[in-house]
Enzyme design. Structure first.
Site, PDB file in Angstrom:
ATOM      1  CG  HIS A   1      53.656  15.000  87.744  1.00 55.50           C
ATOM      2  ND1 HIS A   1      53.238  14.386  86.591  1.00 55.50           N
ATOM      3  CD2 HIS A   1      53.417  14.102  88.743  1.00 55.50           C
ATOM      4  CE1 HIS A   1      52.774  13.176  86.869  1.00 55.50           C
ATOM      5  NE2 HIS A   1      52.900  12.980  88.176  1.00 55.50           N
TER       6      HIS A   1
ATOM      7  CG  HIS B   1      53.622  11.795  93.365  1.00 54.21           C
ATOM      8  ND1 HIS B   1      52.300  11.435  93.277  1.00 54.21           N
ATOM      9  CD2 HIS B   1      54.113  11.752  92.111  1.00 54.21           C
ATOM     10  CE1 HIS B   1      51.996  11.175  92.019  1.00 54.21           C
ATOM     11  NE2 HIS B   1      53.086  11.354  91.281  1.00 54.21           N
TER      12      HIS B   1
ATOM     13  CG  ASP C   1      49.950  11.397  88.190  1.00 57.96           C
ATOM     14  OD1 ASP C   1      50.132  11.136  87.003  1.00 57.96           O
ATOM     15  OD2 ASP C   1      50.818  11.234  89.062  1.00 57.96           O
TER      16      ASP C   1
ATOM     17  CG  HIS D   1      48.631   8.195  84.558  1.00 51.04           C
ATOM     18  ND1 HIS D   1      49.836   8.097  85.208  1.00 51.04           N
ATOM     19  CD2 HIS D   1      48.395   6.965  84.031  1.00 51.04           C
ATOM     20  CE1 HIS D   1      50.307   6.864  85.081  1.00 51.04           C
ATOM     21  NE2 HIS D   1      49.439   6.165  84.361  1.00 51.04           N
TER      22      HIS D   1
ATOM     23  CG  ASN E   1      52.581   4.208  85.387  1.00 52.87           C
ATOM     24  OD1 ASN E   1      52.508   4.562  84.223  1.00 52.87           O
ATOM     25  ND2 ASN E   1      51.523   3.795  86.075  1.00 52.87           N
TER      26      ASN E   1
ATOM     27  CG  ASP F   1      55.905  11.189  87.999  1.00 53.67           C
ATOM     28  OD1 ASP F   1      55.204  11.305  89.041  1.00 53.67           O
ATOM     29  OD2 ASP F   1      55.833  10.200  87.246  1.00 53.67           O
TER      30      ASP F   1
ATOM     31  N   GLY G   1      58.199   4.633  90.509  1.00 51.99           N
ATOM     32  CA  GLY G   1      58.434   6.031  90.858  1.00 51.99           C
ATOM     33  C   GLY G   1      59.883   6.311  91.206  1.00 51.99           C
TER      34      GLY G   1
END
Length: 446
Positions: free
Chosen positions: A57, A59, A151, A178, A277, A304, A323
């Site tokens: 996970h 980004h 997600d 998610h 989140n 994440d 985030g």
């Protein structure tokens, strides 16, 4: 592939030994292995040797969000954090919902060469939850997509989720959800509880997560599909997962480092760096996350990793994007929350950061045992190090770490990808050198 001699390493924290690597594969393990001409030597100096970490996970923001992160800067952060494979989430611009976009992300990862970048494909077109994306095309593309997720948004329509799970079963891929019933989180800004009430923030009920997980476990059972639950945050969700696993549902789950360590008490100063989140929850939830990870009900730690440029975080709470950074601090948080209290040993760390994530994603060359004939893909960890987290000193393009100023234990001393040293003492290999050989020792991170 590269040739390397690693000396004085302690596999899984056990007795020290040497490892000889030829063409990216471990060919010999033993004491006092001789140096060979043309083979790079890496003195581990007693560091713990673990399989390279795998993050399900991450980004990376590219394409479209390069002001916050790129494949290159995210790969640098991953290498410094001990990661050798990351799964890049699809909420990019354009969304990774076609073969063209996922192939672009995969190609950029290969060009950088510091870590294996696996693109995650979107479940629905544009992440809009209306029409299912072409999962088969992405799975069969050059990118070889193994995981699909919307997600950042929940696949809320049960008909679409059921169909996606049926396709996933046929393709032997994973649907990562998610879990958030958005009808219960309209305007929500913080965990629904005492802290949110005191701060005047709209509450985010834990049932918004729990109900979606329960629904999806039932759908996955019916489809015989592999379901992965992203960033579990509620203690009640753990009970749903335990029951589903007992019934044979093919469900796995992750917890983030920040949900292992931080609680909603951190919100008291209204600092948006703590907005995430799902939200930070109570100490009871945090305690339950640790216990479930040790038990195996929660399978893995997923970072994440969510970098945001300053303009998206340095604002009032309601307008700030959710985030946090995670790649470079994950190992230390796991050591602090799980190893120091005795909930995990080093083999347990390997399980939750490397072996089980690779198994869930179906990666044949990651998370492998430290043994002759296996890929030389490692994280070397200095268990005695103590370092202070500074967002500005991290490799990510952004600096939004919730651990700013914290002193954390353990540090990644070096990262090795198929025999290539990609990071060492806080220095990362130049992009060209990452594919061809070694990295010079640089300024220490600790």
């Amino acid at each position: 592939m590269a040739d390397l001699l690693i000396t004085n390493a302690r596999p899984y924290g056990e007795d020290a030994t040497d490892l000889l690597v030829r063409d990216g594969v471990v060919t010999e393990i033993g004491n006092d292995l001789p140096a060979v001409e043309g083979v790079e030597v890496l003195d581990a100096d007693g560091a713990v040797l673990l399989p390279g970490f795998v993050d399900l996970h991450t980004h990376l923001r590219e394409p479209g969000g390069e002001e916050s992160e790129t494949v290159e800067t995210g790969s640098r952060a991953a290498a410094r954090g001990g990661y050798t494979a990351v799964f890049a989430m699809p909420n990019t611009d354009p969304v990774a919902d076609t073969a063209v976009v996922v192939e672009h992300v995969r190609r950029r990862g290969e060009e950088v060469g510091l870590v294996d970048v696996h693109p995650v494909g979107a479940v629905t077109v544009g992440l809009e939850g209306v029409k299912m994306a072409e999962l088969g095309t992405m799975a069969k593309s050059r990118a070889g997509v193994r995981m699909f997720s919307d997600d950042g948004r929940c696949v809320h329509d049960p008909v679409i989720m059921r169909r996606a799970l049926e396709y996933a079963s046929a393709l032997d891929v994973v649907i990562a959800q998610h879990a958030e019933d958005h009808r219960l989180t309209v305007g929500a800004q913080a965990h629904e509880g005492v802290v949110a009430s005191r701060l005047g923030l709209t509450g985010w009920p834990a049932t918004a997560e729990e109900t979606i997980v329960a629904r999806d476990c039932a759908l996955a059972r019916e489809a015989g599909a592999k379901l992965h639950v992203c960033h579990v945050s509620s203690a009640r969700t753990i009970e749903v997962l335990r029951a589903a696993k007992a019934q044979g549902v093919r469900v796995s789950a992750e917890v983030t480092p920040h949900h292992l360590l931080l609680t909603d008490a951190a919100l008291s100063g209204y600092d948006p760096v703590h907005k995430v989140n799902p939200p930070l929850r109570t100490g009871e939830d945090t305690k339950a996350m640790r216990a479930a990870l040790a038990e195996g009900v929660i399978d893995v730690v997923g970072t994440d990793h969510a970098p945001h440029a300053a303009q998206y975080k340095d604002t009032e709470w309601a307008a700030a994007r959710p985030g946090m950074l995670g790649l470079e601090t994950a190992l230390s948080v796991v050591v602090h929350t799980m190893v120091e209290p005795g909930l995990l040993d080093w083999r347990g760390v390997a399980r939750v950061l490397s072996e089980r994530p690779a198994e869930i994603a179906g990666l044949p060359d990651q998370g492998r045992p430290i043994a002759v004939g296996e890929p030389a893909t490692f994280a070397l960890v200095d268990p005695d190090a103590v370092w202070t987290v500074r967002g500005a000193a991290l490799a990510s393009r952004a600096s939004n770490t919730p651990f700013e100023g914290m002193r954390l234990p353990a540090a990644v001393a070096a990262t090795v990808l198929r025999g290539r040293v990609t990071a060492r003492s806080g220095a990362v290999a130049p992009i060209g050198a990452a594919r061809n050989g070694s990295v010079a020792e640089g300024k220490a991170q600790v």
